[in-house]
Design a protein around this motif. Structure first.
Motif, PDB file in Angstrom:
ATOM      1  N   PRO A 166     -21.618  70.531  68.872  1.00 24.34           N
ATOM      2  CA  PRO A 166     -20.994  71.707  69.507  1.00 24.34           C
ATOM      3  C   PRO A 166     -21.992  72.837  69.800  1.00 24.34           C
ATOM      4  CG  PRO A 166     -19.806  71.067  67.505  1.00 24.34           C
ATOM      5  CD  PRO A 166     -21.090  70.315  67.510  1.00 24.34           C
TER       6      PRO A 166
ATOM      7  N   PHE B  50     -24.960  74.086  73.707  1.00 25.92           N
ATOM      8  CA  PHE B  50     -24.219  74.765  74.773  1.00 25.92           C
ATOM      9  C   PHE B  50     -24.754  74.380  76.154  1.00 25.92           C
ATOM     10  CE2 PHE B  50     -27.630  77.383  73.175  1.00 25.92           C
ATOM     11  CZ  PHE B  50     -28.308  77.733  74.336  1.00 25.92           C
TER      12      PHE B  50
ATOM     13  N   ARG C 215     -25.214  71.576  77.214  1.00 22.31           N
ATOM     14  CA  ARG C 215     -24.523  70.394  77.731  1.00 22.31           C
ATOM     15  C   ARG C 215     -23.104  70.726  78.189  1.00 22.31           C
ATOM     16  NH1 ARG C 215     -26.707  65.415  76.374  1.00 22.31           N
ATOM     17  NH2 ARG C 215     -28.437  65.510  74.922  1.00 22.31           N
ATOM     18  N   ASP C 216     -22.713  71.989  78.000  1.00 21.77           N
ATOM     19  CA  ASP C 216     -21.324  72.360  78.254  1.00 21.77           C
ATOM     20  C   ASP C 216     -21.205  73.004  79.645  1.00 21.77           C
ATOM     21  OD1 ASP C 216     -18.834  73.456  78.354  1.00 21.77           O
ATOM     22  OD2 ASP C 216     -18.970  74.525  76.438  1.00 21.77           O
TER      23      ASP C 216
ATOM     24  N   SER D 225     -18.983  74.712  81.020  1.00 18.26           N
ATOM     25  CA  SER D 225     -18.365  76.031  81.094  1.00 18.26           C
ATOM     26  C   SER D 225     -19.346  77.147  80.727  1.00 18.26           C
ATOM     27  CB  SER D 225     -17.129  76.102  80.200  1.00 18.26           C
ATOM     28  OG  SER D 225     -17.523  76.023  78.850  1.00 18.26           O
ATOM     29  N   THR D 226     -20.525  76.781  80.191  1.00 19.09           N
ATOM     30  CA  THR D 226     -21.494  77.839  79.846  1.00 19.09           C
ATOM     31  C   THR D 226     -22.350  78.219  81.054  1.00 19.09           C
ATOM     32  OG1 THR D 226     -23.154  76.236  79.132  1.00 19.09           O
ATOM     33  CG2 THR D 226     -21.651  77.066  77.438  1.00 19.09           C
TER      34      THR D 226
END
Lengths: 124, 329
Positions: A99, A102, A104-105, A107-108
Motif C-alpha cells: 500500500p 503510491f 503504482r496507484d 489515483s495519485t
C-alpha cells in the motif's frame, strides 16, 4: 459373538466383531492431491480442497465425486500437495509495503491542478 | 454431526494456557478477537490444536458412521426417486467425512491414525448412530431431525476461528440443506398419509426423541475452560443453547403435523422464551457412548471390515514414489 443386524447385507457378510484389527500404517490412505476447480470457462481455477489418491488419474476421479457432484464445473486440476510451495504466514510482512507504493496507484497522479494553472497563465 | 468441544472438568483452572509463550498467546488471541482465521502453519496454543483435532476428528467419524444406519435402507427404499435421493445423501455424508478428515489432518494427525483410533474405540462419534433405523420412517426422522440438529451445530461452528474447519463446514452446510428438505418431505409424506403410515412415523419419532435430546450433549457448566475455548472460537455455543435453538425451530413443525412427542413436560415457557423438558437420561447416554448401545459393535465391525477388505486394493494402487505431506486445505 455374532452380529445380529437388521441389515441383511451385514448378516450375510458374517463379520466377526471380536477379530483384531491390524492397524493402518503410513500411506495406507495414500498421499494427498490439492484440487483446483474451474466452474466456468474464462474464470480462474480456484483451490477447493484436497483428495487422498494414489495417482493423478484417481485423484481426478475422487475430485469429481468430492467437489463437482453439484453445481457447475468445466475443468479440474490436481497437484500433489508435496509439490506445492507456499510462503510462510509469519513472513506476511513482505507484503506490507504494497500500500505504500503510491507510485503504482493511478489515483495519485493528479494533473488537473497543474493544467488549470497552466491555462490560467497562458491567458494572462 | 455433533462436533461439540468436550472439556474435562478436572482440568486445573489455567491448564489450557499455562505453558504458552504469553506474547505469542496475546497475538493469537488478538487475531481471533479481530475476526481473523487461524491457518494450519500459524502458531497456536497446544490445547487449541488438541481440542480442534478431537472435535473435527469426532465430527468426521460421525459423518462416516452416520451413513451406516441410513445406508441400510438404500436397497429397500420405497420408490426410485427416494432411492436416488438416499444414495445421494449417503454419498454426501461420506464426502463430508473426507472434508473433515482433511481439515483435521492439517493440524498434524494423519488419516491412518484417525481410522485406527475410531476402530479401537479410542475416538468417539455421535451417540445417535449407535441406534438402529428399524423402519423406513426411522430414516425419514433421521434425515429430517438429526440433520436439523447437525445444521444447528455446524452453523454455529462455521463461525469458528480455524480456517480449514470453517471452509469445510461452509460446503457441508450448503449440502445439508438438501438432506433437511428431503427428510422433511419424507416425514410429511408419511404423516399426511394412511393411518398405517402415520403410525409408522409416530413410532419412529417416539423411538428417536431420546437420542435427539441427547444429540447436543449434557449441559455444560460455564467454567474457565469453556470461557477460554469460547474466546478462541473453538466452542461457539453451549450445548443447552443449541438444544434450545433446535427445539424452537422444530418442535412447532413436528406438532404442526399432529405428531406427538414422548415428553409430557415439553413446552415453551412464554415468560422466559425457553423450552422446558424432562431432563434426558444422561446415564443411558454415558452407557451408550462407552460402547453399550444397541449398535456400537455392529457399526465398528462394519467399519473395520470395510478398511480390511479395501486394504489390498489401496496397496496394489500405491505408487513407490508416494510421499505424504500435510495437505494445505
Amino acid at each position: 459373538m455374532k452380529i445380529n443386524s437388521i441389515d441383511p447385507r451385514v448378516n450375510r457378510s458374517k463379520i466377526d466383531p471380536e477379530k483384531k484389527f491390524e492397524e493402518a500404517k503410513e500411506l495406507d490412505q495414500w498421499q494427498t492431491f490439492e484440487v483446483f476447480q474451474q466452474i466456468k470457462r474464462g474464470m480462474h481455477h480456484q483451490h477447493v480442497g484436497c483428495v487422498h489418491a494414489p495417482s493423478p488419474e484417481i485423484a481426478f476421479l475422487f475430485a469429481k465425486e468430492q467437489y463437482a457432484r453439484r453445481g457447475q464445473c468445466v475443468n479440474i486440476w490436481v497437484v500433489k500437495s508435496s509439490d506445492v510451495f507456499a510462503t510462510e504466514y509469519e513472513d506476511a510482512d513482505i507484503f506490507d509495503s504494497a500500500p505504500e507504493k503510491f507510485h503504482r496507484d493511478p489515483s495519485t497522479y493528479k494533473v488537473m491542478d497543474r493544467i488549470q494553472a497552466f491555462k490560467e497563465r497562458q491567458k494572462s | 454431526m455433533y462436533g461439540n468441544a468436550y472439556i474435562d472438568p478436572s482440568l486445573a483452572p489455567n491448564k489450557l494456557t499455562q505453558d504458552e509463550d504469553p506474547i505469542k498467546l496475546a497475538e493469537f488471541e488478538a487475531r481471533i478477537a479481530a475476526g481473523d482465521k487461524i491457518e494450519p502453519k500459524d502458531w497456536m496454543p497446544t490445547e487449541y490444536r488438541k481440542q480442534l483435532i478431537r472435535m473435527i476428528e469426532q465430527h468426521a467419524h460421525s459423518e462416516i458412521i452416520g451413513s451406516l444406519p441410513e445406508g441400510t435402507w438404500i436397497t429397500r427404499a420405497p420408490g426410485f426417486r427416494r432411492k436416488l435421493a438416499l444414495i445421494a445423501k449417503v454419498q454426501d455424508e461420506v464426502g463430508h467425512a473426507q472434508l473433515l478428515y482433511s481439515a483435521a489432518e492439517t493440524l498434524g494427525k494423519p488419516r491412518e491414525e484417525m481410522i485406527n483410533d475410531l476402530i479401537s474405540g479410542k475416538s468417539k462419534y455421535s451417540n445417535v448412530f449407535n441406534y438402529p433405523a428399524i423402519t423406513w420412517a426411522d430414516t425419514a426422522v433421521i434425515a429430517w431431525l438429526i440433520d436439523a440438529g447437525a445444521i444447528v451445530n455446524q452453523l454455529a461452528n462455521s463461525k469458528g476461528s480455524y480456517g480449514p474447519y470453517v471452509r469445510a463446514l461452509d460446503r457441508i452446510c450448503a449440502e445439508e440443506s438438501f438432506h433437511l428438505k428431503y427428510g422433511h418431505d419424507n416425514v410429511v409424506y408419511l404423516a399426511t398419509g394412511t393411518p398405517k403410515q402415520r403410525q409408522m412415523v409416530q413410532e419412529a419419532l417416539t423411538r428417536w426423541w431420546p437420542p435427539i435430546m441427547h444429540f447436543f450433549g449434557p449441559s455444560d457448566k460455564i467454567s474457565v475452560h469453556t470461557e477460554t475455548l469460547m474466546k478462541w472460537k473453538v466452542k461457539m455455543a453451549s450445548n443447552d443453547d443449541m438444544r434450545q435453538t433446535f427445539l424452537n425451530m422444530y418442535v412447532p413443525k413436528i406438532w404442526d403435523l399432529g405428531l406427538v412427542l414422548p415428553d409430557p413436560n415439553l413446552k415453551k415457557n412464554t415468560e422466559t422464551g425457553l423450552w422446558e423438558y424432562t431432563e434426558p437420561d444422561w446415564e443411558e447416554f454415558k452407557r451408550v457412548i462407552n460402547g453399550d448401545g444397541p449398535c456400537n459393535a455392529e457399526r465398528l465391525a462394519v467399519r473395520r471390515q470395510a478398511e480390511e477388505k479395501g486394504r489390498w486394493v489401496r496397496q496394489a494402487l500405491l505408487s513407490k514414489d508416494s510421499r505424504y505431506v500435510t495437505p494445505l486445505v
